[in-house]
Design an enzyme around this catalytic site. Sequence first.
Site, PDB file in Angstrom:
ATOM      1  N   TRP A   9       0.836  -1.211   0.000  1.00  0.00           N
ATOM      2  CA  TRP A   9       0.000   0.000   0.000  1.00  0.00           C
ATOM      3  C   TRP A   9       0.863   1.249   0.000  1.00  0.00           C
ATOM      4  O   TRP A   9       0.536   2.240  -0.660  1.00  0.00           O
ATOM      5  CB  TRP A   9      -0.985  -0.012   1.170  1.00  0.00           C
TER       6      TRP A   9
ATOM      7  N   ASP B 281      -1.597   6.630   6.246  1.00  0.00           N
ATOM      8  CA  ASP B 281      -2.694   5.737   5.883  1.00  0.00           C
ATOM      9  C   ASP B 281      -2.910   4.811   7.077  1.00  0.00           C
ATOM     10  O   ASP B 281      -2.034   4.010   7.418  1.00  0.00           O
ATOM     11  CB  ASP B 281      -2.278   4.944   4.636  1.00  0.00           C
TER      12      ASP B 281
ATOM     13  N   LYS C 246     -11.897  -1.847   6.693  1.00  0.00           N
ATOM     14  CA  LYS C 246     -11.060  -2.767   7.461  1.00  0.00           C
ATOM     15  C   LYS C 246     -11.547  -2.840   8.908  1.00  0.00           C
ATOM     16  O   LYS C 246     -11.746  -3.905   9.439  1.00  0.00           O
ATOM     17  CB  LYS C 246      -9.594  -2.322   7.429  1.00  0.00           C
TER      18      LYS C 246
END
Length: 361
Positions: free
Chosen positions: A101, A171, A195
């Site tokens: 990511w 993030d 998530k």
Amino acid sequence: MSRVYNFSAGPAVLPEEVLKEAASEMLDYQGTGMSVMEMSHRSKAYQTIIDEAEKDLRDLMNIPDNYKVLFLQGGASQQFAMIPMNLFKNKVGDYIITGQWAKKAWQEAKLYGKANAIASSADKTFSYIPDCSDLPIDEDADYVYICQNNTIYGTVYHELPNTKGKTLVADVSSCFLSEPIDVTKYGVIYGGVQKNVGPAGVVIVIIREDLITEDVLPGTPTMLRYKTHADAGSLYNTPPCYGIYICGKVFKWLKARGGLEAMKEYNEKKAKILYDFLDSSKLFKGTVEKKDRSLMNVPFVTGDEELDALFVKEAKAAGFENLKGHRTVGGMRASIYNAMPIEGVEKLVAFMKDFEEKHTK
Ligand SMILES: *Cc1c(COP(=O)(O)O)cnc(C)c1O
């Protein structure tokens, strides 16, 4: 009805209480005679929903007044572009590469300027967090970027990097609301909610006000400017109404459980059960450096791919879903987000013990 223990990395398990409450309000939300899905985002009822969601999130995270909370769309991945588009003034961003990511965000930023990879743990398949105490920060860097919890590899920053005064952008998709954080240490905190917080389709951005300006890269679409959404209270256009409503319920659920301090304690207790077993097991072992272990995503292997596959298959048959590791890593991964009950982890470990006994003779 029977529910499984869902160890998916995302979209992931949500609190059962929240799902039941949403179900009970499906046809008639608090006497409005309609579902939240059917409601105008300009209605009074909806304004109350989004206002309360923001207020509860501010309470939970102790967000100072000089930060805006934005409920946006496009997933976490859209932020990979919005961050440089809005924050690039010198057109320089420093990225710490701790997994896929972070790498994707770094690659996206390269489309808009100079994106430096100032540290990386790619040399050991992202199984650790690099030393970030004295990084070669670019003098002109507009920000330093991290992916705080690495969903795929199962590592987390237990200490934030020394950014040498530069704005920190993080993030937090897979560790959102899993423990308290000091918001003032960041310029931007963002996460896709699927998530640990709610249904896919919502991304929450917490951004310090001075970073919200008209001075964005030329050509930045109206919808991709933080200012557009900040000025309109996340109601510039139709927001992901139903998703925000569920997030709001999860915030209330977290508050009722004692907030993020209590959540952290619970998450630590849960993760310890699994990690302690992995450390004592003759068959299974964790794949990341102990000091950098995530509380949320726990990857592990047996060392034998066929046995891994058999484990995933038998676990599924026993009611433990989505334990297969990410396609780039293999093995297994148990994601044990806020809504995973401790019994789920206890039962998984009992199942692993059984499996180990059968396969280590
Ligand atoms: C899942 C994930 C993403 C991507 O999220 P999308 O909403 O699918 O774009 C980004 N970062 C992290 C840390 C993630 O776990």
